[in-house]
Design an enzyme around this catalytic site. Structure first.
Site, PDB file in Angstrom:
ATOM      1  N   TRP A  26      -3.109   2.045   1.735  1.00 38.07           N
ATOM      2  CA  TRP A  26      -1.882   1.242   1.610  1.00 38.07           C
ATOM      3  C   TRP A  26      -1.410   1.236   0.167  1.00 38.07           C
ATOM      4  O   TRP A  26      -0.226   1.403  -0.116  1.00 38.07           O
ATOM      5  CB  TRP A  26      -2.096  -0.186   2.140  1.00 38.07           C
ATOM      6  N   GLU A  83     -10.839  15.856   3.275  1.00 37.59           N
ATOM      7  CA  GLU A  83     -10.331  14.600   3.845  1.00 37.59           C
ATOM      8  C   GLU A  83     -11.477  13.613   4.067  1.00 37.59           C
ATOM      9  O   GLU A  83     -11.336  12.415   3.832  1.00 37.59           O
ATOM     10  CB  GLU A  83      -9.590  14.854   5.157  1.00 37.59           C
ATOM     11  N   TRP A  97       2.941  -4.555   0.520  1.00 38.43           N
ATOM     12  CA  TRP A  97       2.000  -3.692   1.222  1.00 38.43           C
ATOM     13  C   TRP A  97       0.876  -4.495   1.868  1.00 38.43           C
ATOM     14  O   TRP A  97       0.322  -4.089   2.890  1.00 38.43           O
ATOM     15  CB  TRP A  97       1.441  -2.607   0.281  1.00 38.43           C
ATOM     16  N   TRP A 128       9.265  -8.228  -4.179  1.00 39.12           N
ATOM     17  CA  TRP A 128       9.185  -7.988  -2.732  1.00 39.12           C
ATOM     18  C   TRP A 128      10.111  -8.938  -1.993  1.00 39.12           C
ATOM     19  O   TRP A 128      10.305 -10.077  -2.427  1.00 39.12           O
ATOM     20  CB  TRP A 128       7.746  -8.214  -2.222  1.00 39.12           C
ATOM     21  N   ASN A 163      -2.282  10.268  10.703  1.00 38.49           N
ATOM     22  CA  ASN A 163      -2.189  10.023   9.257  1.00 38.49           C
ATOM     23  C   ASN A 163      -0.783  10.238   8.701  1.00 38.49           C
ATOM     24  O   ASN A 163      -0.306   9.441   7.898  1.00 38.49           O
ATOM     25  CB  ASN A 163      -3.183  10.924   8.517  1.00 38.49           C
ATOM     26  N   TRP A 212     -11.960  11.948   0.981  1.00 41.19           N
ATOM     27  CA  TRP A 212     -10.996  10.868   0.659  1.00 41.19           C
ATOM     28  C   TRP A 212     -11.590   9.511   1.058  1.00 41.19           C
ATOM     29  O   TRP A 212     -11.376   8.497   0.404  1.00 41.19           O
ATOM     30  CB  TRP A 212      -9.669  11.070   1.403  1.00 41.19           C
TER      31      TRP A 212
END
Ligand code: FAD
Length: 484
Positions: free
Chosen positions: A387, A280, A364, A311, A346, A283
């Site tokens: 995102w 992680e 987003w 959108w 998370n 990441w």
């Protein structure tokens, strides 16, 4: 008298494992420990409100820690391209050191500044202080950057070795040019002070970061693989993200400490959990690879196929999402945790981001911007990459057609119900079987729990099935347009 060296602190507000500071300490002469509050340049966005709160406390902690070693932290406000040459002139400093940043505007500004200082005869040295591996160093077999996480992680895991520790210096000999007063910067919100819920949760600063790591090693890490998706368990994840975002702890410190704990066997660390945790942390690194190679990651679709996404535009829906009034308890609990504490678990970040981009079909970028302003860990790389990952437009992203079900996600991951009950206290007396979908409860159950839908808690903003089908239809439309 040897000339002083300027150590320019940015997102590296710590004394240990700080390569720029260590390099300065090896030179002769006193130090100028400098933090510059920068105004956002053109094309850059200003620091979010929650980050400003954290920065205020982190600078207080850094100043205190420096003072306890006999030195002073100097604060200045303004463009670094004016401040740094000014401070070199005032103090006779001949060298400036800093740890590198990775956003495009930041890199360009740093390169220009370096050239300008060099023209003035000032030596500049820069270091990697905030990543395990810098974005240009880990490459695929064909020499490209990694666009998929798993092979990137495997390469980092196989090759990375943490550098030897650089402990915080015991004494600091500093020169103190005139500086600003931190209080005058107004980083702490007033009128209203919306940060009241932050104080009990966080201890900004390097000591707070090291304590947090230590506590996690003792009582979180071994169960990480099992508990990391459980928002109802406080110790399920490390909560190191705001400390990392402000550089109060180096990722190398985390890697070294966890690897040592795995190897010395004293704490009975579960190996699998420890590797999942380190993955992680990687990441975050991967997000920086993506940002470095895609400077517009926070605004432009990584996958341009999403440019045609139809959108919706609804200020009303957006406001209800921001303020935790969607009528879906797991979404609302997450958005309220964010507002109250500056942080969100998370798993719940993924749920609320999926809800915004899929059920509400809102772009987003609007969610990214709200998180930027409200997260204490707001990070230019991780926020943008995550995102885009959730929306489906990112690198190695969750497929767009995977629409999180906000009811079953709550049932599955908030196993005890404590998370929703903490952040949506108006629902706390509902039985668990209807806690994630209160509108399915019968009248007697709602009345017994003191819930009046539409009054004490909203009806759902969109029906789950309708939201899901609308999102999938929009996606099909984009796919159809791409192929025609
Ligand atoms: P732990 O699980 O203890 O993980 C340890 C560290 O690894 C974290 O502190 C973080 O630095 C890093 N990390 C963990 N997961 C991720 C991830 N998915 N992506 C990148 N790094 C990760 N993280 C931020 O630091 N800043 C952000 O602005 C941010 N925005 C996000 C927005 C969305 C929509 C989503 C889905 C995720 C976002 N994340 C962000 C990633 C992740 O949610 C947080 O890093 C994590 O929740 C922090 O909690 P922790 O420190 O307890 O994590």
């Amino acid at each position: 008298m040897p000339s002083p060296t300027i150590v320019w602190f940015r997102r590296d507000l710590r004394l240990a494992d700080n390569p720029a500071l260590s390099a300065a300490l090896e030179l002769e002469g006193p130090l100028i420990l400098l933090y510059i509050l920068e105004e956002a340049a053109d094309g850059e966005r200003a620091m979010g409100g929650a980050q400003a709160w954290w920065l205020d406390k982190s600078l207080q902690a850094l100043a205190k820690s420096i003072a306890s070693r006999g030195g002073t932290l100097t604060l200045r406000r303004g463009p670094p391209e004016s401040i740094l040459p000014q401070v070199t002139r005032e103090t006779g400093a001949r060298t400036v050191v800093w740890n590198r940043r990775y956003g495009a505007t930041e890199r360009e500004a740093d390169a220009n500044l370096k050239a300008r200082l060099k023209d003035d005869g000032i030596a500049v040295e820069t270091f990697n202080g905030n990543l395990l591996t810098e974005p240009w160093t880990v490459k695929t077999g064909s020499g490209r950057y990694y666009k998929v996480f798993t092979p990137y992680w495997k390469t980092v895991r196989a090759n990375f070795t943490a550098p030897a520790p650089r402990p915080a210096p015991e004494r600091l000999n500093t020169v103190e040019p005139s500086g600003d007063d931190l209080g005058a910067w107004g980083l702490h919100p007033i009128d209203p002070d919306w940060s009241i819920g932050f104080e009990p949760v966080w201890t900004p600063g390097e000591d707070g970061a090291l304590d947090r790591l230590e506590a996690f090693l003792s009582s979180g890490l071994s169960a990480y693989a099992e508990h990391r998706n459980r928002p109802d368990i406080d110790t399920g994840t490390s909560r190191l993200s705001p400390h990392l975002a402000h550089g109060e702890i180096a990722p190398a410190t985390i890697w070294r400490t966890v690897r040592q704990a795995m190897q010395d066997g004293r704490r009975n660390i579960d190996e699998e959990s420890a590797w999942v945790f380190l993955s992680e942390v990687v990441w975050r690194e991967f997000s920086y690879v993506l940002l470095f190679h895609n400077p517009d990651l926070a605004t432009q679709n990584y996958n341009p196929g999403f440019d045609a996404m139809p959108w919706r535009d609804s200020d009303d829906d957006y406001e209800r999402w921001c303020h935790g009034q969607t009528g879906y308890p797991i979404v609302d609990a997450g958005m309220r945790q964010l507002w109250q504490t500056g942080w969100m678990h998370n798993r719940v970040r993924m749920i609320v981001a999926s809800f915004l981009t899929k059920h509400l079909l809102l772009p987003w970028q609007k969610g990214e911007a709200w998180f930027w302003d409200t997260l204490v860990d707001a990070d230019p790389a991780s926020n943008a990459a995550s995102w885009q990952w959730t929306a489906g437009s990112g690198a190695d992203a969750a497929p767009y057609f995977r629409v999180f079900n906000p009811i079953t996600q709550g049932e599955k991951f908030d196993e005890t119900g404590d998370y929703v009950r903490t952040y949506c206290p108006e629902l706390k007396n509902l039985p668990r079987k209807v806690l994630y979908a209160p509108w399915t409860a019968d009248k007697a159950t709602l009345a017994a729990a003191g819930v009046e839908l539409g009054k004490t808690y909203p009806f759902p903003i969109v029906e789950h099935k309708h939201g899901r089908e609308r999102a999938l239809a929009a996606y099909d439309d984009v796919k159809a347009r791409k192929t025609t």
